[in-house]
Design an enzyme around this catalytic site. Structure first.
Site, short mmCIF file in Angstrom:
data_model
loop_
_atom_site.label_atom_id
_atom_site.label_comp_id
_atom_site.label_asym_id
_atom_site.label_seq_id
_atom_site.Cartn_x
_atom_site.Cartn_y
_atom_site.Cartn_z
N CYS A 199 0.85 -1.19 0.00
CA CYS A 199 0.00 0.00 0.00
C CYS A 199 0.89 1.24 0.00
CB CYS A 199 -0.93 0.00 1.22
SG CYS A 199 -2.06 1.41 1.27
N CYS A 205 -0.62 4.10 2.12
CA CYS A 205 -0.50 3.90 3.57
C CYS A 205 0.92 4.14 4.06
CB CYS A 205 -0.93 2.49 3.95
SG CYS A 205 -2.55 2.00 3.32
N ASP A 206 1.91 3.62 3.33
CA ASP A 206 3.29 3.57 3.85
C ASP A 206 4.27 4.45 3.10
OD1 ASP A 206 2.31 1.60 5.57
OD2 ASP A 206 2.73 0.00 4.14
#
Length: 661
Positions: free
Chosen positions: A169, A172-173
């Protein structure tokens, strides 16, 4: 002999274990809402459903899709984009907080995987290895799993770099410090790969797109957007065969070995981050095609809602979201699913007796005044109408059929409250104006209401009994709410005060308050507050209490003053009685009638005007006191300053001192 005894003990242990497992297999649960899932969508739905007194059951699964309970959040490290955690929070810690909050409001959680469902009939059936659940509604929030490639160094164990440079992701990261100003790699050839590569250019020094074919599957516009970015470089016909660590031995990703699938050559590519963008797989196999799915296996929902192709079944989170796939959006759809389920249960009435359920009924037969009970005969409920063996008398004539008790739903309560609020008691008091007449008019209003068209029919006695229960419970809750308001502290919201009121009610009555919908309907009604205050003043008089219920009396004690007080108790803003302007007749004895006239409209307007003037005077006095207190506080702050006051502050201080003196 000893060996035989030990063998017998082992046999008994095995038999006991087998019996316990058989009991577990046969365990059945009934619930209004069953939630399948363990991520932010599932727990948000559980919190909202539990606060709505729906007592949900939640099955979080055990290593479902090879992921621990909590879903994809348990596979991440720091979560920095979930509101409320400015310093970030570990994914497993965030899931633990979700779970704790769900349990706090009464959600019952099972760490078991639902492997089969039956949505063909109601109540819906869900099956695990040890339990069967009968549910009025179901929320599916099983999520989706990011697809990953398997090669040396891609795993989570020793020598693997998952969550230490490898992720699935980018949104997300991608902003993590280990990826800042470092070369990054995206594997994939679709729109997701192009989008994530463009996103990562904000943080990485360079972004490589590795695709195993010589052409992309992405749309032309997404390809153009990615290929025109100077920070993106494309490696076609490439396949990652190994990931290795950095040279400093920090245990994070340092580079990749990339194989050309055409020539077979293997080359090194220095990279600090690798992101899989090869799609997601929604966890919908256990549904067995009983819900409508799209071509990628995601549950199809009605736009703007969480409703699926089966009424009463709702979907939330990544199992129905192929675009955003974020924890915060999943939580939002979980809230939507719980609200949709609550509205659905209100529409169907959530009756205790289910449609089509067979119930045992006992017919009653009367012989010469003596009643005997015959053997049980089943009857079935269809759409709220009961069919059973009729009551019979000695001449064989039927006197009616046994009816089932139907639980009042919140929708019915609201219609009943509206009927009570909009039905006035006539000012003309006569023999036909007893409580039965008043409640017959309530029942007529209830039956004629458009909102009650699909609801079960209610008699006047049913309406009266239900109203008394609503009134008593809401009155007690109002006292608890007022007590909670008096103890309200700084920072407490309205919801916090209501929760404290719930606790007070439970401590006082030893049961939960389940009529919040009725309280919210009545709490701002002047007519109802006038009614309960009048009841409290006359609680010592049984006759006056009957008058408040809509009845009258034919006795010498029922004088004009009682009627006048009853008529004048109507608060401002409530419409006048139908008998306004007529003569009030009270029957005192069989030989005497006392005729009096009503208070005129002019007198009532004068009284109302005087009350408003008194309120206005009190309001002005209160404002003056508040202004005085604020000036005192201001003067106190000026006198308390240690530094030299400015010219304006000095002038203001002198002015305030003069006013005080």
């Amino acid at each position: 002999m000893t060996l035989e005894r030990e063998e017998w003990v082992r046999v008994k242990v095995r038999l006991s274990t087998r019996i316990c497992s058989l009991h577990a297999v046969m365990e059945t649960h009934k619930t209004k809402v069953c939630i399948v899932g363990s991520g932010p969508a599932a727990h948000t739905a559980a919190i909202y459903a539990a606060r709505a007194e729906l007592t949900p059951l939640l099955f979080e699964g055990w290593m479902a899709n090879d992921i621990a309970p909590g879903g994809q959040l348990t596979t991440t490290t720091d979560v920095e984009n979930f509101p409320g955690f400015p310093d970030g929070i570990l994914g497993v810690d965030l899931v633990a907080k979700f779970r704790k909050q769900s349990e706090r409001f009464g959600t019952k959680i099972f760490t078991e995987t639902v492997n089969k469902v039956d949505f063909s009939s109601k109540p819906f059936k869900l099956f695990t290895n040890t339990r069967t659940v009968l549910a009025d509604s179901v929320i599916v929030s099983t999520g989706a799993v990011a697809k990953r490639l398997s090669f040396p160094g891609s795993g989570e164990g020793a020598g693997g770099f998952w969550n230490r440079g490898i992720s699935a992701c980018a949104v997300c990261d991608g902003a993590a410090p280990i990826f800042r100003d470092k070369p990054l790699v995206v594997i994939g050839g679709g729109d997701s790969a192009m989008e994530e590569a463009n996103f990562l250019t904000k943080y990485g020094s360079k972004v490589y797109i590795i695709h195993r074919r010589d052409t992309f599957r992405a749309s032309k516009i997404m390809q153009k957007r990615a290929l025109s970015n100077p920070k993106i470089e494309v490696i076609l016909n490439g396949s990652v065969v190994e990931a290795y660590g950095d040279e400093n031995g920090k245990g994070v990703l340092g580079g990749l070995k990339v194989k050309n699938v055409v020539t077979g050559d293997v080359s090194d590519l220095k990279a600090s981050g690798l992101f899989f963008a090869i799609g997601h797989e929604p966890a919908t196999k256990f549904l067995d095609g009983q819900l409508e799915l799209d071509e990628d296996g995601y549950v199809v929902t009605k736009p703007g809602t969480t409703k699926t192709s089966v009424a009463g079944v709702f979907a939330a989170g990544d199992v129905q979201d192929k675009k955003y796939r974020q924890a915060i959006t999943a939580a939002g759809t979980g809230c939507m699913a719980a609200l949709d389920a609550e509205h659905y249960l209100q529409e169907i009435g959530s009756q205790k007796v289910e449609l089509g359920q067979v119930v045992r009924a006992t017919p009653l037969t009367v012989y010469n005044g003596a009643s005997t009970t015959s053997r049980s005969t089943p009857f079935t409920v269809y759409n709220g109408v009961s069919t059973s063996t009729p009551f019979t008398v000695d001449n064989g004539e039927t006197t009616g059929r046994r009816e089932t008790r139907c639980k009042w739903s919140p929708a019915e309560d609201v219609v009943l409250i509206n009927a009570w609020l909009n039905t006035d008691k006539y000012i003309i008091v006569a023999t036909d104006q007893r409580a039965s007449s008043f409640w017959k008019r309530i029942a007529a209003y209830y039956s004629s209401s458009p909102a009650a068209a699909s609801l079960p029919k209610r008699e006047s006695s049913h309406c009266k009994q239900r109203w008394q229960k609503i009134n008593d419970s809401v009155c007690k809750f109002v006292e608890c709410y007022d007590h909670a308001l008096r103890q309200r502290t700084s920072g407490q919201s309205e919801d916090d005060v209501v929760q404290v009121s719930y606790q007070f009610y439970f401590d006082d009555c030893k049961k939960r308050f389940t009529l919040e919908h009725a309280w919210r309907k009545l709490r701002h009604s002047q007519k109802w507050y006038s009614y309960i205050s009048k009841c409290s003043k006359s609680s010592g008089s049984s006759k006056r209490a009957k008058l408040d219920e809509g009845g009258t009396f034919s006795s010498s004690s029922n004088t004009k003053s009682n009627v006048d007080e009853h008529a004048m108790a109507r608060p401002i803003g409530v419409k006048s009685s139908k008998g306004e302007g007529e003569i009030v007749v009270t029957k005192t004895t069989n030989e005497e009638n006392v005729v009096t006239t009503k208070t005129t409209n002019e007198e009532r307007e004068s009284n109302s005007r005087s009350r408003l003037e008194n309120l206005w005077a009190l309001n002005e006095k209160d404002i003056a006191e508040r202004n005085k207190l604020s000036r005192i506080e201001l003067l106190r702050s000026l006198l308390g300053k240690t530094e030299k006051l400015s010219e304006k502050e000095e002038t203001l201080k002198n002015k305030l001192i003069d006013e005080m003196l």
